[in-house]
Design an enzyme around this catalytic site. Structure first.
Site, PDB file in Angstrom:
ATOM      1  N   GLU A 152     -15.302   3.166  11.739  1.00  0.00           N
ATOM      2  CA  GLU A 152     -16.757   2.923  11.735  1.00  0.00           C
ATOM      3  C   GLU A 152     -17.430   3.459  10.475  1.00  0.00           C
ATOM      4  O   GLU A 152     -18.251   4.380  10.526  1.00  0.00           O
ATOM      5  CB  GLU A 152     -17.392   3.542  12.975  1.00  0.00           C
ATOM      6  CG  GLU A 152     -16.893   2.934  14.265  1.00  0.00           C
ATOM      7  CD  GLU A 152     -17.639   3.439  15.499  1.00  0.00           C
ATOM      8  OE1 GLU A 152     -18.265   4.508  15.414  1.00  0.00           O
ATOM      9  OE2 GLU A 152     -17.591   2.743  16.531  1.00  0.00           O
ATOM     10  N   GLU A 307     -13.036  -1.659  20.051  1.00  0.00           N
ATOM     11  CA  GLU A 307     -13.380  -0.553  20.957  1.00  0.00           C
ATOM     12  C   GLU A 307     -14.497  -0.978  21.897  1.00  0.00           C
ATOM     13  O   GLU A 307     -15.474  -1.605  21.478  1.00  0.00           O
ATOM     14  CB  GLU A 307     -13.962   0.641  20.174  1.00  0.00           C
ATOM     15  CG  GLU A 307     -12.992   1.531  19.509  1.00  0.00           C
ATOM     16  CD  GLU A 307     -13.697   2.718  18.844  1.00  0.00           C
ATOM     17  OE1 GLU A 307     -14.800   3.120  19.282  1.00  0.00           O
ATOM     18  OE2 GLU A 307     -13.157   3.228  17.863  1.00  0.00           O
TER      19      GLU A 307
HETATM   20  C1  GAL Z   1     -17.083   5.019  18.705  1.00  0.00           C
HETATM   21  C2  GAL Z   1     -16.059   5.774  17.880  1.00  0.00           C
HETATM   22  C3  GAL Z   1     -15.056   6.454  18.772  1.00  0.00           C
HETATM   23  C4  GAL Z   1     -15.746   7.212  19.863  1.00  0.00           C
HETATM   24  C5  GAL Z   1     -16.628   6.272  20.610  1.00  0.00           C
HETATM   25  C6  GAL Z   1     -17.351   6.924  21.748  1.00  0.00           C
HETATM   26  O1  GAL Z   1     -18.206   4.667  18.001  1.00  0.00           O
HETATM   27  O2  GAL Z   1     -15.379   4.922  16.998  1.00  0.00           O
HETATM   28  O3  GAL Z   1     -14.270   7.318  17.980  1.00  0.00           O
HETATM   29  O4  GAL Z   1     -16.478   8.256  19.307  1.00  0.00           O
HETATM   30  O5  GAL Z   1     -17.590   5.763  19.739  1.00  0.00           O
HETATM   31  O6  GAL Z   1     -18.170   5.998  22.430  1.00  0.00           O
END
Ligand code: GAL
Length: 663
Positions: A152, A307
């Site tokens: 990110e 994710e």
């Molecule tokens: C994302 C990030 C992850 C984790 C997640 C939690 O934005 O890439 O590492 O922190 O959020 O929701």
């Protein structure tokens, strides 16, 4: 677009896996449980830098060797991450100048993640070293399917390294200081620069900062972070040309990344998505929007949901659990809209750390849990779709929505007529309206070719270049339909107000000009003559060819046009001068779509029943409501194998993927 190695035509299922947080006997259980739910891809190593390089130049790859071998033995492939989003504590001690500095001049320390300055030479060198070491060590490993660079991208810094690089970027953009002075309107408040060295990043200052400087700083950060990505990507590509390289793009008002530019640089567009609200069907609508954005960035090609949370939605300061079945529905919404998989943050819930309560496919409660059972079901569903050969395929859409991150940035600037002009919310409300009407939308960049579409939607396109206006005008002249919302065509790409005011270069197309912007206080309902209602914003319009379709019904603008339509050539251009409430927006959009001859993806469905058609004839249907839905369709339902003759009855919360055939 490139598939992860070994995945062509196969949906990916899995998520972030952090074995470095666990003793080795737990790894065996992990792989066993991954097999049980059909996980086939995991992201490894994202935040493992301090375990991979515990002291500068001293590597410890033994544990990762064992993890990769174990995963390979279990049939699970790996998206191997470069760990550069979280340098170890030694890094800041060795290179204090490479720690980030806030706009207030505070140098941050390690203790969280992302403690680096992307412009610091020491950081860049450390990134190159660790990614080279990883590629040499694992380039040949049979489990390696994808390089996942960093995590990110989106950090800010205002230090001296940044100042020097910002000036270099500005020199390339403007060539002369005079051109910069002009673009930034530095004649205002005595900001005229006589020396390049006096130009700074937008650090804390006495009163309102210069909006054009802020806008350029975001553009610079996007380019600077992209340069970091490219550096690693090129190293990885040169040692493993057959392994695609990506990074996970994230959405957020703070993110200084222009995804249109980034999407051209990755082998596979990948996004993270965490809906911002669980209220009503907000998460479902937002999921569709995020997926359409990702497909847009990918130019219509397949992309990957890297994710999402298995079981929580942050909503108003709470972590709300997903409703039963919601994880599967949201996953299949992404897949219907072009994702080649459903990946999660994270595989196993951690014992500690700042995200100890973040949900996981394998929660603290273990495998005897609803979320794990759902993971097993989802894995099976994805397997069936893969077997049926529907892992990808172009999505059918006849409506385009212009998305401009730079207008989003500009509308966060200082001194605007209202401080809460939220571009994201405005764009999303228009997309959500199309979603409720059952119409699939492609998201496109400003200036994109519009010929594949019947309708183009321009919500609050604050920065409008002449070329963008020309593309939309040519589209309408050749029979297309455009709907344009307030605050469009206000400024040029430098953030300078178009001469004559809004809608600037869109004026001829819309057949009007905005004589005055008239924001209204919170809680003021702007009644229109059609019975509709607006809020936040109104405008005094002067029509020059356009016809009023609805007028303001009261207040100082009583009787003045609020919504207009301008026939142009074979098409028409609509203008909406206020923020319509949900029902009024749906009514307006339904009218625009009818005018343009665009129908919903399926007839007779209610809001919350999501239908997405692939050009191949595959139809995805997701019932997000609590009522049964009925769809007129014939064909084979791929998840159950059932044959459907003319009518699909979709239970509350159910999903279906149908290979349609003639009834
Ligand atoms: C994302 C990030 C992850 C984790 C997640 C939690 O934005 O890439 O590492 O922190 O959020 O929701």
């Amino acid at each position: 677009m490139r598939w992860p190695r070994g995945f062509t035509g196969r949906l990916c299922f899995g998520g972030d896996y952090n074995p470095e947080q666990w003793p080795e006997d737990v790894w065996l259980e992990d792989v066993e449980l991954m097999r049980r739910c059909g996980v086939n891809l995991v992201t490894v190593g994202v935040f493992a830098w301090s375990r991979l390089e515990p002291r500068e130049g001293e590597y410890d790859f033994g544990w990762l060797d064992r993890v990769l071998d174990l995963l390979h033995g279990g049939g699970v492939r790996v998206a191997l991450a470069t760990p550069t989003a979280s340098p170890p504590p030694w890094f800041g001690f060795a290179y204090p100048d490479a720690l980030p500095v806030t706009r207030d001049g505070v140098r941050l320390s390690h203790g969280s993640r992302d403690a680096y300055c992307a412009s610091a030479p020491a950081y860049r060198a450390a990134c190159r070293r660790i990614s080279t070491a990883l590629s040499h060590r694992y380039g040949e490993h049979p489990a390696l399917a994808l390089w996942h660079v960093h995590n990110e991208y989106g950090t800010w810094c205002h230090c001296e390294h940044v100042a020097a690089r910002f000036r270099r970027w500005l020199r390339r953009r403007y060539h002369t200081l005079e051109a910069l002075n002009e673009a930034w309107t530095t004649a205002f408040w005595s900001q005229h620069y006589a020396e390049w060295d006096h130009v700074l990043p937008p650090r804390a200052t006495q009163y309102l900062p210069n909006p054009s400087q802020l806008l350029d700083f975001r553009r610079f950060l996007s380019a600077e972070l992209l340069a970091c990505f490219r550096e690693q990507r090129d190293l990885l590509r040169s040692s493993t040309p057959d392994v695609p390289v990506t990074t996970n793009l994230v959405l957020g008002s703070w993110v200084p990344v222009d995804q249109w530019e980034w999407a051209r640089e990755v082998d596979l567009v990948a996004i993270d998505h965490y809906p911002a609200s669980a209220a009503g069907l907000a998460a479902e609508e937002e999921t569709a929007f995020a997926a359409d954005l990702a497909r847009g960035w990918a130019g219509g090609a397949p992309w990957l949901l890297m994710e999402q949370a298995p079981n929580l939605i942050y909503s108003g300061g709470r972590m709300l659990p997903k409703r039963p079945g919601q994880m599967t529905r949201l996953s299949l919404s992404h897949i219907a809209r072009g994702s080649i998989g459903s990946m999660f943050f994270q595989w196993r819930a951690p014992r500690g750390g700042a995200e100890a309560f973040h949900s996981a496919l394998l929660p603290h409660a273990g495998a005897r849990s609803r979320v794990f059972d759902e993971a097993v079901e989802l894995g099976a569903a994805l397997g069936r779709l893969t077997t049926a050969g529907v892992a990808d395929g172009p999505v059918e859409a006849r409506v385009a929505l212009v998305w401009d991150p730079q207008s989003w940035w500009a509308l966060q600037g200082p001194g605007l007529p209202a401080s809460d002009l939220e571009y994201w919310a405005a764009a999303r409300s228009v997309h959500a309206s199309a979603w409720r009407l059952g119409v699939t939308v492609d998201v496109v960049a400003p200036g994109a070719a519009l010929s594949p579409y019947r309708v183009v939607l321009l919500p609050c396109l604050y920065l409008t270049a002449a070329a963008t206006a020309a593309a939309v005008s040519a589209f309408v002249a050749s029979g297309g339909h455009a709907a344009v919302w307030y605050l469009s065509g206000v400024a040029d790409v430098d953030g300078r107000i178009h001469p004559g005011g809004p809608p600037g270069p869109l004026g001829d197309l819309l057949g009007l000009r905005v004589e005055q912007m008239c924001p209204v206080p919170d809680g003021t309902a702007l009644a229109l003559t059609t019975g509709a209602s607006g809020s936040l914003w109104s405008e005094l319009l002067r029509l020059d060819g356009a016809t009023s379709m609805a007028e303001y019904a009261g207040g100082d603008l009583a009787g003045e046009p609020a919504i207009t339509r301008h026939p142009v050539g074979a098409g028409a251009a609509w203008y909406v001068s206020t923020r319509l409430d949900e029902a009024a927006l749906d009514l307006l959009l339904a009218g625009v779509l009818r005018d343009a001859g665009v129908a919903a993806a399926a007839s007779g469905t209610q809001p919350g029943v999501e239908v997405v058609r692939r050009r191949s004839g595959v139809i995805f249907a997701l019932n997000h409501t609590r009522d049964e839905a009925v769809l007129a369709v014939s064909g084979k339902e791929l998840l159950s194998g059932a044959r459907i003759d003319g009518e699909l009855r979709l239970a509350p919360g159910a999903v279906a993927a149908i290979v349609a055939s003639a009834p």
